[in-house]
Design a protein around this motif. Structure first.
Motif, PDB file in Angstrom:
ATOM      1  N   VAL A  10       0.871  -1.171   0.000  1.00  0.00           N
ATOM      2  CA  VAL A  10       0.000   0.000   0.000  1.00  0.00           C
ATOM      3  C   VAL A  10       0.907   1.219   0.000  1.00  0.00           C
ATOM      4  N   THR A  11       0.622   2.170  -0.890  1.00  0.00           N
ATOM      5  CA  THR A  11       1.427   3.394  -0.979  1.00  0.00           C
ATOM      6  C   THR A  11       0.586   4.591  -0.571  1.00  0.00           C
ATOM      7  N   ALA A  12       1.123   5.361   0.362  1.00  0.00           N
ATOM      8  CA  ALA A  12       0.427   6.521   0.912  1.00  0.00           C
ATOM      9  C   ALA A  12       1.279   7.779   0.711  1.00  0.00           C
ATOM     10  N   ILE A  13       0.803   8.905   1.221  1.00  0.00           N
ATOM     11  CA  ILE A  13       1.446  10.205   0.996  1.00  0.00           C
ATOM     12  C   ILE A  13       1.813  10.818   2.343  1.00  0.00           C
ATOM     13  N   SER A  14       3.042  11.339   2.422  1.00  0.00           N
ATOM     14  CA  SER A  14       3.497  12.061   3.606  1.00  0.00           C
ATOM     15  C   SER A  14       4.048  13.422   3.199  1.00  0.00           C
ATOM     16  N   ALA A  15       3.670  14.457   3.949  1.00  0.00           N
ATOM     17  CA  ALA A  15       4.226  15.798   3.737  1.00  0.00           C
ATOM     18  C   ALA A  15       5.322  16.114   4.739  1.00  0.00           C
ATOM     19  N   THR A  16       5.552  15.214   5.690  1.00  0.00           N
ATOM     20  CA  THR A  16       6.585  15.418   6.725  1.00  0.00           C
ATOM     21  C   THR A  16       7.414  14.136   6.804  1.00  0.00           C
ATOM     22  N   MET A  30       8.897  -0.847  12.158  1.00  0.00           N
ATOM     23  CA  MET A  30       9.040  -1.495  10.860  1.00  0.00           C
ATOM     24  C   MET A  30      10.422  -1.191  10.288  1.00  0.00           C
ATOM     25  N   ARG A  31      10.904  -2.057   9.442  1.00  0.00           N
ATOM     26  CA  ARG A  31      12.223  -1.860   8.853  1.00  0.00           C
ATOM     27  C   ARG A  31      12.112  -1.051   7.566  1.00  0.00           C
ATOM     28  N   LEU A  47       9.740   5.727   0.230  1.00  0.00           N
ATOM     29  CA  LEU A  47      10.234   4.898   1.325  1.00  0.00           C
ATOM     30  C   LEU A  47       9.363   3.661   1.475  1.00  0.00           C
ATOM     31  N   PHE A  48      10.020   2.513   1.662  1.00  0.00           N
ATOM     32  CA  PHE A  48       9.321   1.238   1.824  1.00  0.00           C
ATOM     33  C   PHE A  48       9.614   0.692   3.214  1.00  0.00           C
ATOM     34  N   TYR A  49       8.583   0.572   4.044  1.00  0.00           N
ATOM     35  CA  TYR A  49       8.698  -0.058   5.359  1.00  0.00           C
ATOM     36  C   TYR A  49       8.091  -1.454   5.269  1.00  0.00           C
ATOM     37  N   ALA A  50       8.742  -2.421   5.923  1.00  0.00           N
ATOM     38  CA  ALA A  50       8.278  -3.795   5.772  1.00  0.00           C
ATOM     39  C   ALA A  50       8.749  -4.630   6.949  1.00  0.00           C
ATOM     40  N   ASP A  51       8.702  -5.955   6.790  1.00  0.00           N
ATOM     41  CA  ASP A  51       9.248  -6.841   7.810  1.00  0.00           C
ATOM     42  C   ASP A  51      10.767  -6.920   7.646  1.00  0.00           C
ATOM     43  N   GLY A  52      11.398  -7.850   8.343  1.00  0.00           N
ATOM     44  CA  GLY A  52      12.853  -7.882   8.362  1.00  0.00           C
ATOM     45  C   GLY A  52      13.510  -8.189   7.039  1.00  0.00           C
ATOM     46  N   SER A  58       4.318  -7.229   2.858  1.00  0.00           N
ATOM     47  CA  SER A  58       4.570  -6.566   4.149  1.00  0.00           C
ATOM     48  C   SER A  58       4.887  -5.084   3.983  1.00  0.00           C
ATOM     49  N   ASP A  59       4.814  -4.569   2.758  1.00  0.00           N
ATOM     50  CA  ASP A  59       5.299  -3.212   2.462  1.00  0.00           C
ATOM     51  C   ASP A  59       4.220  -2.145   2.621  1.00  0.00           C
TER      52      ASP A  59
END
Length: 319
Positions: A10-16, A30-31, A47-52, A58-59
């Motif tokens: 799932v890809t989302a948006i961050s302004a910070t 998350m890694r 940026l991709f956060y996921a498991d180890g 897991s992303d």
């Protein structure tokens, strides 16, 4: 055989983006498995956060776009599930999150699973879901979260659409999902939530859809979701999906090589962006597994522009 196997990312948006990095890596534990850029807008991190190990499915990923907050509404993904193992894990998370100052709800039974709703500092709507410890998961040994409580991967995604029959046709007739059952969600009890299963189903392979025709259409922004991607096992099967969409004359992007996976982008009839993404080759194609995400990784076609790209990015590790 043309068969999706679950959620890919799932890809989302961050302004910070610095705050985002601190929250997802330090609070959620998350890694960061891939520190790269949006390939269509290289001024922005992806940026991709996921498991180890960065296991497909897991992303949770973010585009670094300086946008105002999302205007919530329909035609959007309104909550993203993250899987954890057991009621004890959910209790730990409820206590842990309340100390951080983010919004967190109560542990409740929803669709026969224990869940815990929360929002990140930008209002990104998430839910922790008990998956019973079933499914792929590689712990991250350097996470600040104990292994037994770590986020194991993506859980169900919840979509809001104005016209259910259009999305239903896309999910069932085009993407091969099954309408499994419905349930009542306490936040909108007037409309049942329809649960579609992918492949063998389970919390890592479900799409939940609620019809909300009286809501305004959502406006994209920080704290909102950009798209959801579904898993395709191989490049060969991915080509079959591209042929299938052509045969149906459904507008789509064609195959796009993202280097870490290949993608096909297509909008369902209510306007939500879907992606079909391959499991192969994975994030270790250009970095050792034990140092994933520690440096800016660029696909080969962007490598010649590294100095220019790096100069335009903010350091993530600076408080």
């Amino acid at each position: 055989m043309r068969q999706l196997t679950g959620l890919h990312h799932v890809t989302a948006i961050s302004a910070t983006i610095r705050q985002n990095y601190a929250f997802y890596s330090r609070v959620l534990g998350m890694r960061l498995v891939k520190r790269t850029v949006n390939q269509d807008d290289t001024s922005a991190y992806h940026l991709f956060y996921a498991d180890g190990a960065g296991t497909p499915g897991s992303d949770l990923t973010f585009f670094d776009w300086p946008l105002p907050p999302e205007h919530r509404g329909t035609c959007s993904i309104i909550r993203t599930g993250l899987r954890v193992n057991g009621s004890e894990a959910l209790a730990w998370w409820a206590e842990h999150l309340r100390t951080t100052g983010v919004w967190v709800g109560d542990i409740v039974q929803r669709d026969n699973r224990l869940t815990l709703d929360l929002e990140d500092p930008e209002g990104q709507r998430l839910m922790l879901v008990d998956d019973g410890g079933i499914g792929e998961f590689v712990p991250w040994q350097r996470s600040p979260v104990p292994v037994e409580y770590q986020i194991r991967g993506l859980g169900p995604v919840l979509l809001s659409v104005p016209r259910l029959e259009l999305t239903d046709a896309m999910l069932r007739l085009v993407l091969g999902m099954q309408l499994h059952h419905t349930y009542v969600h306490p936040d909108f009890p007037e409309q049942p939530v329809h649960v579609y299963t992918i492949g063998q189903g389970g919390p890592a392979a479900e799409v939940h859809v609620v019809a909300q025709p009286n809501l305004p259409i959502a406006q994209a922004g920080a704290g909102g979701v950009h798209h959801v991607a579904f898993r395709v096992s191989t490049f060969v099967e991915h080509q079959d999906w591209a042929r299938w969409l052509r045969e149906l004359r459904i507008p789509n992007s064609g195959i796009v090589d993202r280097y870490y996976f290949r993608s096909i982008y297509v909008r369902e009839p209510n306007g939500i962006l879907f992606e079909l993404a391959t499991d192969e080759p994975g994030f270790a194609v250009d970095e050792p597994t034990d140092t994933l995400g520690e440096r800016l990784a660029l696909p080969p076609f962007l490598e010649s522009r590294r100095a220019q790209i790096e100069a335009g990015l903010k350091p993530l590790d600076t408080d």
